[in-house]
Design a protein around this motif. Structure first.
Motif, PDB file in Angstrom:
ATOM      1  N   PHE A  38       0.815  -1.211   0.000  1.00 25.75           N
ATOM      2  CA  PHE A  38       0.000   0.000   0.000  1.00 25.75           C
ATOM      3  C   PHE A  38       0.853   1.266   0.000  1.00 25.75           C
ATOM      4  O   PHE A  38       0.578   2.213  -0.741  1.00 25.75           O
ATOM      5  CB  PHE A  38      -0.934  -0.006   1.210  1.00 25.75           C
ATOM      6  N   ARG A  39       1.887   1.287   0.800  1.00 24.84           N
ATOM      7  CA  ARG A  39       2.693   2.505   0.913  1.00 24.84           C
ATOM      8  C   ARG A  39       3.930   2.492   0.022  1.00 24.84           C
ATOM      9  O   ARG A  39       4.195   3.458  -0.694  1.00 24.84           O
ATOM     10  CB  ARG A  39       3.115   2.727   2.372  1.00 24.84           C
ATOM     11  N   LEU A  40       4.708   1.405   0.063  1.00 27.43           N
ATOM     12  CA  LEU A  40       5.970   1.407  -0.691  1.00 27.43           C
ATOM     13  C   LEU A  40       5.726   1.195  -2.178  1.00 27.43           C
ATOM     14  O   LEU A  40       6.337   1.827  -3.017  1.00 27.43           O
ATOM     15  CB  LEU A  40       6.919   0.337  -0.164  1.00 27.43           C
ATOM     16  N   LEU A  41       4.804   0.280  -2.517  1.00 24.45           N
ATOM     17  CA  LEU A  41       4.583  -0.037  -3.923  1.00 24.45           C
ATOM     18  C   LEU A  41       3.434   0.765  -4.516  1.00 24.45           C
ATOM     19  O   LEU A  41       3.285   0.849  -5.723  1.00 24.45           O
ATOM     20  CB  LEU A  41       4.305  -1.542  -4.064  1.00 24.45           C
ATOM     21  N   ARG A 227     -11.004 -12.888   5.896  1.00 30.78           N
ATOM     22  CA  ARG A 227     -11.999 -11.929   5.394  1.00 30.78           C
ATOM     23  C   ARG A 227     -11.855 -10.571   6.079  1.00 30.78           C
ATOM     24  O   ARG A 227     -11.921 -10.461   7.295  1.00 30.78           O
ATOM     25  CB  ARG A 227     -13.409 -12.494   5.619  1.00 30.78           C
ATOM     26  N   GLY A 228     -11.637  -9.559   5.295  1.00 27.19           N
ATOM     27  CA  GLY A 228     -11.490  -8.211   5.849  1.00 27.19           C
ATOM     28  C   GLY A 228     -10.078  -7.896   6.308  1.00 27.19           C
ATOM     29  O   GLY A 228      -9.819  -6.810   6.821  1.00 27.19           O
ATOM     30  N   ALA A 229      -9.152  -8.843   6.111  1.00 21.31           N
ATOM     31  CA  ALA A 229      -7.784  -8.636   6.599  1.00 21.31           C
ATOM     32  C   ALA A 229      -7.175  -7.349   6.043  1.00 21.31           C
ATOM     33  O   ALA A 229      -6.504  -6.601   6.764  1.00 21.31           O
ATOM     34  CB  ALA A 229      -6.911  -9.829   6.226  1.00 21.31           C
ATOM     35  N   ILE A 230      -7.426  -7.076   4.765  1.00 21.06           N
ATOM     36  CA  ILE A 230      -6.835  -5.877   4.145  1.00 21.06           C
ATOM     37  C   ILE A 230      -7.274  -4.620   4.909  1.00 21.06           C
ATOM     38  O   ILE A 230      -6.490  -3.684   5.102  1.00 21.06           O
ATOM     39  CB  ILE A 230      -7.208  -5.779   2.642  1.00 21.06           C
ATOM     40  N   VAL A 231      -8.526  -4.628   5.386  1.00 18.64           N
ATOM     41  CA  VAL A 231      -9.037  -3.456   6.108  1.00 18.64           C
ATOM     42  C   VAL A 231      -8.295  -3.283   7.436  1.00 18.64           C
ATOM     43  O   VAL A 231      -7.899  -2.179   7.802  1.00 18.64           O
ATOM     44  CB  VAL A 231     -10.557  -3.584   6.338  1.00 18.64           C
ATOM     45  N   TYR A 232      -8.086  -4.420   8.146  1.00 18.39           N
ATOM     46  CA  TYR A 232      -7.342  -4.310   9.409  1.00 18.39           C
ATOM     47  C   TYR A 232      -5.913  -3.855   9.136  1.00 18.39           C
ATOM     48  O   TYR A 232      -5.338  -3.075   9.894  1.00 18.39           O
ATOM     49  CB  TYR A 232      -7.318  -5.648  10.161  1.00 18.39           C
ATOM     50  N   GLY A 233      -5.346  -4.373   8.059  1.00 21.83           N
ATOM     51  CA  GLY A 233      -3.974  -3.991   7.708  1.00 21.83           C
ATOM     52  C   GLY A 233      -3.875  -2.496   7.440  1.00 21.83           C
ATOM     53  O   GLY A 233      -2.969  -1.825   7.929  1.00 21.83           O
ATOM     54  N   LEU A 234      -4.837  -1.988   6.672  1.00 22.22           N
ATOM     55  CA  LEU A 234      -4.844  -0.549   6.375  1.00 22.22           C
ATOM     56  C   LEU A 234      -5.031   0.250   7.663  1.00 22.22           C
ATOM     57  O   LEU A 234      -4.380   1.282   7.868  1.00 22.22           O
ATOM     58  CB  LEU A 234      -5.974  -0.216   5.393  1.00 22.22           C
ATOM     59  N   ALA A 235      -5.926  -0.247   8.530  1.00 18.97           N
ATOM     60  CA  ALA A 235      -6.156   0.442   9.805  1.00 18.97           C
ATOM     61  C   ALA A 235      -4.844   0.554  10.570  1.00 18.97           C
ATOM     62  O   ALA A 235      -4.496   1.613  11.091  1.00 18.97           O
ATOM     63  CB  ALA A 235      -7.195  -0.316  10.629  1.00 18.97           C
ATOM     64  N   ALA A 236      -4.085  -0.545  10.588  1.00 19.57           N
ATOM     65  CA  ALA A 236      -2.813  -0.546  11.323  1.00 19.57           C
ATOM     66  C   ALA A 236      -1.838   0.457  10.718  1.00 19.57           C
ATOM     67  O   ALA A 236      -1.184   1.215  11.438  1.00 19.57           O
ATOM     68  CB  ALA A 236      -2.206  -1.945  11.308  1.00 19.57           C
ATOM     69  N   VAL A 237      -1.748   0.456   9.386  1.00 18.09           N
ATOM     70  CA  VAL A 237      -0.825   1.377   8.704  1.00 18.09           C
ATOM     71  C   VAL A 237      -1.182   2.819   9.051  1.00 18.09           C
ATOM     72  O   VAL A 237      -0.323   3.630   9.418  1.00 18.09           O
ATOM     73  CB  VAL A 237      -0.878   1.162   7.172  1.00 18.09           C
ATOM     74  N   ILE A 238      -2.488   3.121   8.988  1.00 17.56           N
ATOM     75  CA  ILE A 238      -2.910   4.504   9.214  1.00 17.56           C
ATOM     76  C   ILE A 238      -2.750   4.906  10.674  1.00 17.56           C
ATOM     77  O   ILE A 238      -2.226   5.971  10.986  1.00 17.56           O
ATOM     78  CB  ILE A 238      -4.367   4.684   8.761  1.00 17.56           C
TER      79      ILE A 238
END
Lengths: 315, 267
Positions: A38-41, A227-238
């Motif tokens: 999400f951030r580097l690539l 399911r929804g892992a990408i959302v948790y991942g984004l939450a963590a990044v933000i």
């Protein structure tokens, strides 16, 4: 309100927190993967929802077949990398838009994961195997707890060190240049397709590793575990960026701190979730809705800030 | 001796068969000798930038061949041609990676045309070298080696991009209106720096510009393009005597009375 507060027992919250902390660290591994894409690539990679379960499924099936739990994690990492490879090839070799490539991989992984497990859910007897991480360790004696949490934290730090070094190499720099400015990367002779695939593989490898860890922790792998892992991942990044970015701007090792902040963001996310569930303001059925709203809110901040800021300047 | 660059009958049409069809290059022929510094002028849509992009391999051409330093690169993808080429773009944002530091950007450029291994991206010795090289820009950047390039001004970014283009000596330096986005004072500085880098490294260079005075003042050869072809090619002593009015006359003649566009007039 009065009735509600009667039902809140501080003890139940305290009991929930250690588990949430551990889960946050484990999912932090996935958050690092999401950070890479999400951030580097600069690639919205939805493969994650599928590759997490693939990692879990591979680890559980191998352990059940008698493979060492540590080796099973390596296999989970490799399985995740394969998923990333597929997404990358769909995008670079076949020219399918990135986000669509990742959705195609994600949906096909659902079937593949069912095939790996033979059914939608496979469990592990946590007493039978020497698992790397396990729910049992959370409620174990002091030594067991110390080993468990210490190991988890050290493991996460080790991962940060490895990634920090990797992204400092020629290859890692080429990935960062590809994500930042494709025109520049190509003009400097960087094969942007190759490095895009490489980054997707590394990212999904971490996601698969997280799936393997979480399956061991929970004593089960489930076809829906991602399911929804990408959302948790984004939450963590933000959360990581918002809460920690002010602490270390312009210092050395900024990149390493950012990665630690992302893992920290995941931990905070899990602690908040535990707190919200304990407060009972959000029923557990609505937790995913709640997560999506939180992430949408944080993702919109830069845009709204810009818009609001402009208005003020022209006034 | 092989030419530094040979363009043979290069054709390129964008959106063929559609309402937006545009013949951008229409049988472009050009030979550059080693050490040539060519300035390229022409109206909007004449094919100046398109020619540079064709050489760089941003997309494939429809017909013809492109030979750099004796090697046919017509079928090579952009990143593989990069080892022959140094490039500076019109938009200062394009030539550098904004989220990476100055030294990291330079290190990436220093490895142009080499495979990217698991060795360190920037070594200590390199940093010292880059510091010295940045000093020659006289912009105070030598003390800001770890500053993110995104924090630099447009002029600073173009200066760094120029320096990056010369770290690995290119067979050919492509300058695509690289001063057009800068204020006049900065543009003059960046132009002077371009001259210096080309001269010191004995580079073969092509510079697209909208500014006729610049086109006359710089380089040893001048090319005017119109409708995807070269319509005027002048070099040596003859070029030195050239005046803006000569170019305007030439341009009017070529375009059949149609006057040079505003951008050319103003500059």
């Amino acid at each position: 309100m009065v009735l509600l507060s009667f039902s809140l027992s501080p003890m139940s919250l305290l009991r929930a927190l250690p588990g949430s902390f551990a889960q946050g660290l484990i999912w932090g591994v996935m958050a690092l993967g999401v950070y890479i894409t999400f951030r580097l690539l600069d690639f919205a990679d939805l493969t994650v929802d599928g590759s997490l379960a693939t990692g879990g499924a591979v680890a559980v099936m191998l352990i059940r077949a008698g493979v060492d739990p540590i080796l099973s994690l390596l296999a989970a990492f490799a399985a995740g990398m394969t998923a990333g490879l597929i997404t990358g090839m769909l995008h670079t070799a076949l020219g399918i838009p990135g986000i669509l490539s990742s959705i195609l991989t994600q949906i096909s992984l659902y079937s593949i994961n069912l095939n790996i497990m033979g059914k939608s859910n496979q469990s592990l007897n946590q007493d039978k195997y020497r698992l790397v991480v396990s729910l049992r360790y959370v409620s174990g004696d002091a030594l067991m707890k110390a080993k468990f949490y210490g190991g988890l934290i050290l493991g996460c730090l080790l991962l940060v060190v490895i990634l920090y070094c990797y992204f400092g190499t020629e290859q890692g720099s080429a990935i960062r240049a590809t994500g930042c400015n494709k025109s520049m990367a190509k003009a400097q002779g960087i094969n942007t397709n190759f490095h895009t695939v490489l980054a997707l593989m590394l990212s999904n490898g971490l996601v698969g590793l997280c799936g393997g860890l979480f399956a061991q922790y929970n004593g089960a792998a489930d076809v829906n575990m991602g399911r929804g892992a990408i959302v948790y991942g984004l939450a963590a990044v933000i959360i990581g960026e918002v809460l920690f970015s002010k602490l270390y701007t312009g210092k050395h090792f900024t990149f390493a701190y950012t990665m630690i902040a992302v893992i920290g963001g995941m931990v905070i996310y899990y602690l908040i979730t535990a707190f919200v569930l304990w407060l009972k303001i959000v029923p557990s059925d609505d937790l995913k809705l709640f997560s999506a709203i939180v992430v949408a809110f944080f993702l919109s901040i830069p845009y709204l800030k810009e818009k609001y800021g402009k208005k003020r300047r022209t006034a | 001796m092989a030419y530094a660059l040979e363009l043979k009958n290069v054709h390129k049409t964008f959106n063929p068969g559609t309402i937006n069809e545009k013949v951008a290059l229409n049988g472009l022929d050009l030979n550059l000798n080693e050490g040539d510094f060519v300035t390229i002028i022409g109206g909007n849509g004449a094919g100046k930038s398109t020619a540079l992009n064709a050489i760089a391999g941003v997309w494939g051409i429809d017909e013809g061949s492109i030979i750099i330093g004796g090697q046919d690169v017509t079928s090579l993808p952009e990143h593989k041609r990069a080892r022959f080429l140094g490039r500076v773009f019109q938009d200062p944002m394009t030539g550098t990676a904004a989220t990476m530091s100055i030294d990291e950007n330079m290190a990436i450029a220093a490895r142009r045309g080499k495979s990217r291994t698991l060795k360190w991206g920037v070594t200590k010795a390199e940093r010292e070298k880059y510091k010295e090289q940045l000093k020659t820009l006289d912009l105070g950047l030598e003390d800001r080696l770890t500053t993110k390039v995104g924090l630099l001004s447009g002029g600073q970014r173009q200066a760094v991009t120029l320096l990056m283009a010369s770290l690995q000596k290119p067979e050919l330096l492509l300058l695509d209106e690289h001063t057009a986005a800068l204020d006049p004072k900065t543009a003059a500085k960046v132009l002077a720096l371009s001259d210096k880098i080309i001269e010191e490294n004995h580079l073969t260079a092509m510079m697209v510009t909208h500014n006729m005075k610049d086109a006359i003042a710089h380089g040893n050869r001048l090319i005017m393009m119109h409708e995807g072809k070269i319509i005027y090619d002048i070099s040596g002593e003859e070029k030195k005597k050239l005046k803006v009015s000569d170019l305007l006359a030439k341009f009017e003649e070529a375009s059949g009375g149609e006057f040079a566009n505003d951008r050319m007039m103003l500059s």
